[in-house]
Motif scaffolding. Structure first.
Motif, PDB file in Angstrom:
ATOM      1  N   ARG A 288     -32.693 -37.560 -52.683  1.00 41.79           N
ATOM      2  CA  ARG A 288     -33.003 -37.320 -54.100  1.00 41.79           C
ATOM      3  C   ARG A 288     -32.023 -38.081 -54.974  1.00 41.79           C
ATOM      4  NH1 ARG A 288     -33.718 -31.981 -52.244  1.00 41.79           N
ATOM      5  NH2 ARG A 288     -31.777 -31.224 -53.110  1.00 41.79           N
ATOM      6  N   PHE A 289     -30.757 -38.116 -54.540  1.00 35.66           N
ATOM      7  CA  PHE A 289     -29.703 -38.812 -55.290  1.00 35.66           C
ATOM      8  C   PHE A 289     -29.930 -40.325 -55.256  1.00 35.66           C
ATOM      9  CE2 PHE A 289     -25.570 -41.000 -55.055  1.00 35.66           C
ATOM     10  CZ  PHE A 289     -25.124 -40.747 -56.344  1.00 35.66           C
ATOM     11  N   LEU A 290     -30.256 -40.821 -54.080  1.00 35.83           N
ATOM     12  CA  LEU A 290     -30.331 -42.268 -53.890  1.00 35.83           C
ATOM     13  C   LEU A 290     -31.601 -42.867 -54.497  1.00 35.83           C
ATOM     14  CD1 LEU A 290     -28.281 -44.029 -52.365  1.00 35.83           C
ATOM     15  CD2 LEU A 290     -29.910 -44.132 -50.493  1.00 35.83           C
ATOM     16  N   PHE A 291     -32.731 -42.186 -54.326  1.00 34.70           N
ATOM     17  CA  PHE A 291     -34.006 -42.783 -54.751  1.00 34.70           C
ATOM     18  C   PHE A 291     -34.697 -42.047 -55.889  1.00 34.70           C
ATOM     19  CE2 PHE A 291     -33.468 -44.180 -50.369  1.00 34.70           C
ATOM     20  CZ  PHE A 291     -33.569 -45.537 -50.559  1.00 34.70           C
ATOM     21  N   GLY A 292     -34.712 -40.715 -55.835  1.00 34.25           N
ATOM     22  CA  GLY A 292     -35.492 -39.968 -56.827  1.00 34.25           C
ATOM     23  C   GLY A 292     -36.974 -40.220 -56.606  1.00 34.25           C
ATOM     24  N   PHE A 293     -37.761 -40.157 -57.664  1.00 35.84           N
ATOM     25  CA  PHE A 293     -39.215 -40.385 -57.613  1.00 35.84           C
ATOM     26  C   PHE A 293     -39.891 -39.575 -56.493  1.00 35.84           C
ATOM     27  CE2 PHE A 293     -37.423 -44.311 -59.400  1.00 35.84           C
ATOM     28  CZ  PHE A 293     -38.030 -44.264 -60.634  1.00 35.84           C
TER      29      PHE A 293
ATOM     30  N   ALA B  17     -38.737 -38.668 -53.599  1.00 39.67           N
ATOM     31  CA  ALA B  17     -38.189 -38.801 -52.238  1.00 39.67           C
ATOM     32  C   ALA B  17     -37.164 -37.686 -52.007  1.00 39.67           C
ATOM     33  CB  ALA B  17     -37.522 -40.150 -52.077  1.00 39.67           C
ATOM     34  N   GLY B  18     -37.241 -37.048 -50.844  1.00 40.58           N
ATOM     35  CA  GLY B  18     -36.281 -35.989 -50.489  1.00 40.58           C
ATOM     36  C   GLY B  18     -36.516 -34.673 -51.205  1.00 40.58           C
ATOM     37  N   SER B  19     -37.699 -34.508 -51.824  1.00 35.73           N
ATOM     38  CA  SER B  19     -37.972 -33.261 -52.564  1.00 35.73           C
ATOM     39  C   SER B  19     -37.986 -32.056 -51.633  1.00 35.73           C
ATOM     40  CB  SER B  19     -39.344 -33.328 -53.239  1.00 35.73           C
ATOM     41  OG  SER B  19     -39.352 -34.351 -54.167  1.00 35.73           O
ATOM     42  N   ALA B  20     -37.483 -30.943 -52.148  1.00 42.31           N
ATOM     43  CA  ALA B  20     -37.573 -29.680 -51.409  1.00 42.31           C
ATOM     44  C   ALA B  20     -38.756 -28.916 -51.996  1.00 42.31           C
ATOM     45  CB  ALA B  20     -36.292 -28.893 -51.576  1.00 42.31           C
ATOM     46  N   ARG B  21     -39.605 -28.349 -51.144  1.00 51.40           N
ATOM     47  CA  ARG B  21     -40.803 -27.641 -51.625  1.00 51.40           C
ATOM     48  C   ARG B  21     -41.019 -26.367 -50.824  1.00 51.40           C
ATOM     49  NH1 ARG B  21     -44.401 -31.919 -53.788  1.00 51.40           N
ATOM     50  NH2 ARG B  21     -43.317 -33.850 -53.402  1.00 51.40           N
TER      51      ARG B  21
ATOM     52  N   GLY C 280     -49.653 -13.262 -55.765  1.00 56.58           N
ATOM     53  CA  GLY C 280     -49.915 -14.659 -56.125  1.00 56.58           C
ATOM     54  C   GLY C 280     -49.203 -15.596 -55.178  1.00 56.58           C
ATOM     55  N   ASN C 281     -49.615 -16.849 -55.258  1.00 48.89           N
ATOM     56  CA  ASN C 281     -48.928 -17.888 -54.474  1.00 48.89           C
ATOM     57  C   ASN C 281     -48.058 -18.696 -55.421  1.00 48.89           C
ATOM     58  OD1 ASN C 281     -50.304 -16.958 -52.309  1.00 48.89           O
ATOM     59  ND2 ASN C 281     -51.232 -18.908 -51.742  1.00 48.89           N
ATOM     60  N   PHE C 282     -46.798 -18.814 -55.085  1.00 52.76           N
ATOM     61  CA  PHE C 282     -45.820 -19.434 -55.979  1.00 52.76           C
ATOM     62  C   PHE C 282     -45.225 -20.676 -55.321  1.00 52.76           C
ATOM     63  CE2 PHE C 282     -45.538 -16.135 -59.215  1.00 52.76           C
ATOM     64  CZ  PHE C 282     -46.196 -15.097 -58.582  1.00 52.76           C
ATOM     65  N   ASN C 283     -45.268 -21.766 -56.076  1.00 55.26           N
ATOM     66  CA  ASN C 283     -44.679 -23.023 -55.572  1.00 55.26           C
ATOM     67  C   ASN C 283     -43.298 -23.237 -56.185  1.00 55.26           C
ATOM     68  OD1 ASN C 283     -46.958 -23.668 -54.128  1.00 55.26           O
ATOM     69  ND2 ASN C 283     -47.805 -25.012 -55.692  1.00 55.26           N
ATOM     70  N   GLY C 284     -42.390 -23.709 -55.381  1.00 53.42           N
ATOM     71  CA  GLY C 284     -41.069 -24.113 -55.890  1.00 53.42           C
ATOM     72  C   GLY C 284     -40.862 -25.558 -55.472  1.00 53.42           C
ATOM     73  N   ILE C 285     -40.354 -26.368 -56.386  1.00 50.88           N
ATOM     74  CA  ILE C 285     -40.112 -27.772 -56.033  1.00 50.88           C
ATOM     75  C   ILE C 285     -38.834 -28.269 -56.700  1.00 50.88           C
ATOM     76  CG2 ILE C 285     -41.784 -28.528 -57.818  1.00 50.88           C
ATOM     77  CD1 ILE C 285     -42.293 -30.998 -56.003  1.00 50.88           C
ATOM     78  N   VAL C 286     -38.014 -28.934 -55.920  1.00 49.57           N
ATOM     79  CA  VAL C 286     -36.785 -29.535 -56.449  1.00 49.57           C
ATOM     80  C   VAL C 286     -36.861 -31.031 -56.209  1.00 49.57           C
ATOM     81  CG1 VAL C 286     -34.305 -29.757 -56.064  1.00 49.57           C
ATOM     82  CG2 VAL C 286     -35.313 -27.513 -56.208  1.00 49.57           C
ATOM     83  N   THR C 287     -36.839 -31.797 -57.302  1.00 47.79           N
ATOM     84  CA  THR C 287     -36.906 -33.257 -57.161  1.00 47.79           C
ATOM     85  C   THR C 287     -35.623 -33.920 -57.671  1.00 47.79           C
ATOM     86  OG1 THR C 287     -37.977 -33.362 -59.302  1.00 47.79           O
ATOM     87  CG2 THR C 287     -39.418 -33.419 -57.390  1.00 47.79           C
ATOM     88  N   HIS C 288     -34.796 -33.150 -58.393  1.00 49.88           N
ATOM     89  CA  HIS C 288     -33.604 -33.738 -59.017  1.00 49.88           C
ATOM     90  C   HIS C 288     -32.413 -33.639 -58.077  1.00 49.88           C
ATOM     91  CE1 HIS C 288     -30.495 -34.316 -62.120  1.00 49.88           C
ATOM     92  NE2 HIS C 288     -31.425 -35.081 -62.639  1.00 49.88           N
ATOM     93  N   TRP C 289     -31.597 -34.692 -58.087  1.00 48.06           N
ATOM     94  CA  TRP C 289     -30.466 -34.734 -57.151  1.00 48.06           C
ATOM     95  C   TRP C 289     -29.401 -33.698 -57.466  1.00 48.06           C
ATOM     96  CZ3 TRP C 289     -25.581 -35.709 -58.991  1.00 48.06           C
ATOM     97  CH2 TRP C 289     -25.493 -36.289 -60.261  1.00 48.06           C
TER      98      TRP C 289
END
Lengths: 311, 186
Positions: B117-122, B124-128, B147-156
């Protein structure tokens, strides 16, 4: 490509890449019978599958019911086939789990699975270097060699220390000319470029370190390149039969950055063939003129083939 | 000059299309409620965080699953978020006497990589993660909200376990919202 096609090609490509990176909810409609883990059955209904939220929407008379993937026992199509795995992208029919079964990170199974497959890699390779841009004008490609020590920090991250001797040479290393009908001058030029880099590497870890498995990696780093230049000349005067010899040496070190990628094909548990490419940018000089920042760089493209020992 | 104008036009069209797609994407809620609250929860009631079970596909690699420590953290986040919003009179974990219980199933999970996430972003390396969360009324043993809940981390700069914090926040937020709708009707 026609202008009109080109007009839409790049914008659409941008959007397509974005959609590939961040897929929107994908809805697909189908018909069949849905049996829930609770035992409830919805026979011959239309339903939509939402893979983003992992929810199936069942359409029954005048109503819609949302059911999470994990509540579904099976989906049977109109021909009586169990299509649960195909539709929900589950590889196996899930068993009903009723208790927590998470393993602690100190659990031996997890510790073993997360143990680094190797600690240190020692790599020797030959490189084919192709210099480019103004700084390397008159200097051509050549074959050199290099060595690396790679220290695995985690299962995916490593630090890489590299020393590489580039084989690039002057395109015309030897020249002869006569400044006077009586005189012949012969000059020889040589260049010896050695690069030193410290890089961070990301590598894709295979499940097991067995022959045939591949490790993919990419890295980027900082370092320096040292150029040693040599000049040797002889001047022969025919009339007096005198020979004059002159030589000079110069050394220049520049800041450099590198990035590269490659693949290791394991031949045995500890030995692999390493194939890679790299792109180096040499920071030659920079200054501000009255209007803007001017930077002059040189580039070196490398193709590498070598052997690596993973210890 | 004409070439430059064409490039500017390409860029403008691209940016407009991208903005439309991002807008559509941004409007997507990170959760989908499968069972709305049909009656208000009792304000003075107690609520306990129960089991969060593993309903990942059977061939999901063991080392790629969340650990017991991750799940303990997730439960802490859930308890904290419910307490913060005063949804129930008291909040605990693993209390068999509580009036309500929150249980969950993890149905998809990607640990991601902070380094990528740090090196590329966009992306890449997202946690879901996708978690199916349920609120059960212990008196009737019925699911009253799910309910169904999504969590996503894209920021380094964010840690991978932030996905559990996002899920907890959204669960508590939506539960509070639905509870308030009953209060307003009164």
């Amino acid at each position: 490509m026609k202008a009109k096609t080109r007009y839409l090609f790049y914008p659409l490509l941008t959007v397509l890449l974005f959609l590939l990176a961040f897929p929107l909810p994908v809805l697909a409609a189908a018909n069949g019978t849905i049996i829930l883990k609770s035992g409830q059955e919805y026979r011959n209904v239309t339903f939509k599958i939402d893979h983003y939220y992992k929810v199936v929407t069942i359409f029954i008379t005048d109503a819609m019911i949302d059911v999470s993937f994990n509540e579904i026992d099976s989906i049977i199509d109109n021909e009586g086939m169990d299509v649960t795995n195909d539709l929900l992208k589950r590889l196996h029919k899930e068993k009903k789990r009723s208790r927590e079964t998470w393993r602690s990170k100190t659990d031996p199974v997890i510790k073993k699975a997360r143990t680094k497959l190797w600690n240190t890699g020692i790599r020797f390779a030959s490189n084919f270097s192709l210099p480019a841009d103004d700084y390397y004008e008159g200097i051509g490609e050549g074959i050199g060699f290099e060595g690396d020590i790679i220290v695995a920090v985690t299962n995916n991250v490593a630090l890489r220390f590299s020393v590489s001797k580039s084989g690039m040479q002057f395109e015309d290393p030897k020249s002869s000319f006569s400044p006077h009908p009586d005189t012949l001058v012969t000059a020889e030029y040589g260049i010896n470029a050695v690069r030193y880099y410290f890089s961070a590497e990301y590598y894709h870890r295979p499940d097991r370190k067995t022959p045939g498995r591949s490790i993919y990696y990419f890295y980027s780093g900082l370092g320096a390149i040292n150029h040693k230049l040599s000049f040797d000349a002889t001047m022969y005067v025919k009339s007096t039969r005198e020979l004059f010899i002159a030589s000079d040496r110069a050394s220049e070190t520049k800041f450099a950055t590198t990035c590269g990628a490659g693949m290791i094909q394991l031949l045995s548990k500890n030995i692999g063939i390493d194939l890679g490419v790299a792109f180096d940018m040499i920071w030659v000089r920079s200054h501000y003129n009255d209007y803007s920042y001017i930077g002059v760089s040189g580039y070196i493209f490398d193709m590498k083939l070598g052997v690596i020992a993973l210890l | 000059m004409r070439g430059n104008n064409m490039q500017v036009q390409h860029l403008s069209v691209g940016l407009v299309l991208l903005a439309i797609v991002m807008l559509a994407f941004g409007c997507t809620k990170p959760y989908r409620i499968t069972h709305d609250l049909e009656a208000p929860t009792r304000a003075a009631a107690s609520c306990s965080i129960g089991d969060i079970i593993d309903e990942l596909p059977l061939d999901f690699e063991e080392e790629k699953k969340p650990t017991a420590e991750d799940i303990a953290k997730f439960k802490d986040y859930l308890q904290e978020e419910l307490s913060k919003r005063d949804i129930f009179g008291s909040h605990s974990q693993g209390d068999p006497e509580a009036d309500y219980e929150v249980t969950g199933s993890i149905i998809s999970y990607e640990k991601g990589s902070g380094w990528l996430r740090f090196l590329f972003g966009f992306g890449a390396g997202s946690a879901r993660v996708t978690v199916s969360l349920r609120l059960i009324d212990r008196s009737s043993n019925q699911t009253v909200f799910a309910g169904n809940f999504n969590g996503i981390v894209t920021h380094w700069a964010e840690l991978g376990d932030e996905v559990f914090s996002q899920v907890s926040k959204n669960f508590a937020k939506e539960l509070e919202k639905q509870r308030k709708q009953f209060s307003r009707r009164k």
